[in-house]
Design an enzyme around this catalytic site. Sequence first.
Site, mmCIF file in Angstrom:
data_model
loop_
_atom_site.group_PDB
_atom_site.id
_atom_site.type_symbol
_atom_site.label_atom_id
_atom_site.label_comp_id
_atom_site.label_asym_id
_atom_site.label_seq_id
_atom_site.Cartn_x
_atom_site.Cartn_y
_atom_site.Cartn_z
ATOM 1 N N PHE A 23 1.478 -3.048 4.624
ATOM 2 C CA PHE A 23 1.843 -4.346 5.168
ATOM 3 C C PHE A 23 3.343 -4.564 4.963
ATOM 4 C CE2 PHE A 23 -2.434 -6.847 4.813
ATOM 5 C CZ PHE A 23 -2.916 -6.152 5.905
ATOM 6 N N HIS B 7 -9.968 1.555 -0.148
ATOM 7 C CA HIS B 7 -8.519 1.363 -0.071
ATOM 8 C C HIS B 7 -8.034 0.838 -1.420
ATOM 9 C CE1 HIS B 7 -4.560 0.638 1.177
ATOM 10 N NE2 HIS B 7 -4.763 0.165 2.392
ATOM 11 N N GLU C 72 -1.709 5.131 13.875
ATOM 12 C CA GLU C 72 -1.433 6.355 13.120
ATOM 13 C C GLU C 72 -1.774 7.599 13.944
ATOM 14 O OE1 GLU C 72 -1.947 8.281 8.667
ATOM 15 O OE2 GLU C 72 -3.174 6.543 9.220
ATOM 16 N N CYS D 194 0.796 -1.222 0.000
ATOM 17 C CA CYS D 194 0.000 0.000 0.000
ATOM 18 C C CYS D 194 0.828 1.273 0.000
ATOM 19 C CB CYS D 194 -0.941 -0.007 1.200
ATOM 20 S SG CYS D 194 -1.921 -1.509 1.305
ATOM 21 N N LYS E 31 -9.818 7.632 2.127
ATOM 22 C CA LYS E 31 -10.213 6.231 1.893
ATOM 23 C C LYS E 31 -11.652 5.987 2.327
ATOM 24 C CE LYS E 31 -5.743 3.808 2.209
ATOM 25 N NZ LYS E 31 -4.821 4.927 2.490
ATOM 26 N N HIS F 153 -3.180 7.751 6.189
ATOM 27 C CA HIS F 153 -3.331 6.420 5.594
ATOM 28 C C HIS F 153 -4.728 5.904 5.931
ATOM 29 C CE1 HIS F 153 -2.025 2.781 3.702
ATOM 30 N NE2 HIS F 153 -2.269 2.057 4.785
#
Length: 395
Positions: free
Chosen positions: A384, A325, A301, A158, A320, A290
């Site tokens: 990830f 996403h 975050e 991502c 998002k 994010h």
Amino acid sequence: MRQVSVTGLGVVCSSGTDTHSFWNNIVAGNAQILAPRCMPDSRLRVAELRDDGFLEHLPVKAPALDRSAQFAVRAAGEAMEMAGLLPHTFEPSRVAVIMGNGGAGLTTLDEQFRRLYQEGQLRCHPLSIAKSMSSSSASWVSIAFGLRGPTFVVASACASGAHAIGLGAQLVQSGIVDIAVVGGCEAPLNEGTIRAWDSMRILAPDACRPFSKGRLGLILGEGAGVLVLEADRHARARGAKSYATLAGFACSADAMDMFNPSIEGMSQVMRDSLAQAGLAPADIQYINAHGTGTLANDVAEANAVRAVFGNSPPPLSSTKSVTGHGLGASGGIEAVATILAMHNQFLPPTANFIEADADCSIDCVPNVGRAAVIQSGLSNSFAFGGLNASLVFTS
């Protein structure tokens, strides 16, 4: 090192097939969350682009491209048009193409595996390899617009789109190229990929609710976001408009866990990007988070932002919540959103917000956007594998 200007923007996703419609839907919090076309009776929901009219305007034959490459070519075309990069107005060998994606050709692969294993056919479509290879999107952007500089794909889950943007900026800064067409693309909305994500139990059943109490996970999306980066002197020489300056980029790895985010890793990459930009935390007026809508990511975050910006961080929102996403595309799409927020002096909302979560003690611009003075913005991508990236844009 040369200053890097953003002279063009392009986007295609469930929220729109151009920057104008995209921005209007982002501001309105208008999320298109529906059952996947490939699984119309499913309980699962995705942010899927249903209007395929953009395919009629591609400069290459759409059937020869995987859906992710179609997105990339469309978004790159809009960005180049906005930048005024018409044929014969630039030196093709001085233009780089760097695209990011997390899993290239997923739709093509799913279609061909179904053909082999479900329908019992003995051969795949003859373009299967060309459509599914990792470099396909960058190659097609290069072919479609005759760009002959360094051309490749970045694959870092991502964070792919943000990494591609940062690497393109470094090529421009160093003088290797004058222009870089950069961003991310992804088309993961096929049955195999959707079910694979569902097996992780992190897909929300109805909507993505970043930083909200009661959030249940992410919504998969698709699309592409592309920037034209250009050496400022080169842009000024040809009279191009600058929409922003890419002032800072940093990337890192947590080297800790494949799935659990590191607050230290997130906070350090934000500090590093600010340092490269020569800015202090107080100089940032907006953060595009994010913000996946998962329990662990949002808390980590929020805590990382507070570690960098203190107890009164700048407003932060997750687009998002509207786009879904986009995986490898998300860094590109969110860079476009950040620059448009600066250009329009408006904070886009975090849609679908229900109630404040005490574990995410930040101003996430819940549900309704608002006007603001935004001279500098930060865009975060945390993937990830503990792969982090932050981009700093200034006006």
